[in-house]
Scaffold this motif. Structure first.
Motif: not given
Length: 187
Positions: A34-57
């Motif tokens: 989604i667009p949010l992912d593509l905004a975050l993926l400018h830094n894959p490590e940040i996108a990965d951390g975000y994905n794990k945290l918010m997926g759990a939330v």
């Protein structure tokens, strides 16, 4: 968006970056990134951390999903995050939130005992205090602790904190060019 979206495939296709893209795709399945992912993926490590945290939330909490989604929707209203509202208002209804409760959130009328349950009013008061003031007053916190388990209190707190982060990111970068658009009730 105020910067270009990252590509749908890693610009630096290392095994680590490819694994990050794959994990995010797996979480979004069957939808594409989604667009949010593509905004975050400018830094894959940040996108990965975000994905794990918010997926759990989003999927690993014991707090009522309907209450969590109402809190997320109220954050969207408080922070004028139209994209967040558009994404989460249907999820609130799907999780069992009453349409009348969601309409009250959209209007900012979160103290109406005619429409909202006591739990909903407490969660929305907590959401507003955390979003606006950061600190939760002792009286409200005591009520929350009586009603919810320690785990649920922590989950409510991380949900509100996490989605405040999300809304600020969405609005600052104008992800999906939603800034200034009207929030509407889902069908």
């Amino acid at each position: 968006m105020r910067i270009p979206y990252a590509p749908t495939e890693p610009a630096d296709p290392t095994p680590e970056n490819q694994a990050i893209y794959d994990r995010i795709r797996e979480r979004r399945k069957p939808r594409p990134l989604i667009p949010l992912d593509l905004a975050l993926l400018h830094n894959p490590e940040i996108a990965d951390g975000y994905n794990k945290l918010m997926g759990a939330v989003r999927t690993k909490i014991s707090l009522s999903q309907a209450l969590a989604e109402l809190a997320i929707c109220y954050i969207a209203v408080l922070n004028d995050a139209t994209y967040e509202w558009t994404a989460h208002a249907p999820l609130a209804l799907k999780a069992g939130a009453k349409r009348e409760a969601l309409e009250a959130v959209l209007k900012g009328d979160v103290k109406s005992a005619d429409v909202l349950s006591e739990d909903e009013m407490m969660v929305l008061a907590f959401t507003e205090q955390s979003t606006r003031n950061i600190k939760i007053d002792d009286e409200l916190f005591a009520k929350i602790k009586v009603r919810f388990s320690d785990q649920e209190v922590m989950e409510l707190t991380i949900t509100v904190a996490g989605y405040n982060m999300v809304s600020r990111f969405l609005v600052a970068l104008d992800v999906t060019e939603s800034n200034g658009k009207r929030m509407v009730m889902p069908q």
